[in-house]
Design a protein around this motif. Structure first.
Motif: not given
Length: 181
Positions: A159-171, A100-115
């Motif tokens: 936090e005011s906009k909600g952080w919980e995942e809202q799963f789409t159900g799409d595979e 429900a809210g924006d998601e921001t990540r800053f990578f201090v070390t390592g890596r990750g793949l956002f699709s």
């Protein structure tokens, strides 16, 4: 090296476009409302730095971010191959979801793949050290840290906009390559 691969949803094995230059990645994602940026620490961090030390090293950038976006919570998440529930956590985040809210990540070390599933395309963004990505609220996506995860990231969120995942159900995520593929 950070990269962006753009796939049509019907062609999950062949990207239409692959970008590796920061400016090209940022511009392409910017056209879709996704922020992609780079931050540099103001202090040298040692391996095993505490959450407080990590946040302090990026306090200038965090302060600027807060001035732009409003009040957000800031914390640090660290995940490595020793984490006992790494397989369960990976499975959870490999399901397409949004927030429900924006998601921001800053990578201090390592890596990750956002699709990111945007209309008829999937934008696979490989984020590495010093990369910041902000997904606007409601952006359908999934995240992969790999079978042997290794990253430390700063999370910034309203936090005011909600952080919980809202799963789409799409595979859809199951049809695309992950970080280790």
């Amino acid at each position: 090296m950070s990269s962006l691969s753009v796939y049509h949803v019907l062609s999950p094995d062949i990207p239409n476009k692959v970008l590796t230059h920061f400016e090209d990645i940022a511009a392409t994602l910017g056209e879709k409302g996704i922020r992609f940026d780079r931050w540099q620490p103001t202090a040298k961090l040692q391996a095993g730095a505490s959450q407080a030390e990590i946040i302090a090293a990026y306090q200038v950038q965090i302060g600027t971010y807060k001035a732009e976006r409003g009040d957000v919570s800031v914390d640090v998440i660290s995940l490595d191959s020793e984490y006992p529930q790494k397989a369960e956590l990976r499975a959870r985040f490999l399901k397409e979801h949004s927030h429900a809210g924006d998601e921001t990540r800053f990578f201090v070390t390592g890596r990750g793949l956002f699709s990111l599933h945007l209309d008829d395309y999937v934008y696979a963004v490989l984020c590495e050290k010093n990369d910041l990505i902000t997904l606007p609220a409601g952006t359908p996506h999934w995240f992969d840290a790999g079978e042997q995860p290794h990253f430390v990231a700063i999370r910034l969120r309203d936090e005011s906009k909600g952080w919980e995942e809202q799963f789409t159900g799409d595979e859809i995520a199951s049809r695309f390559q992950g970080l280790d593929d």
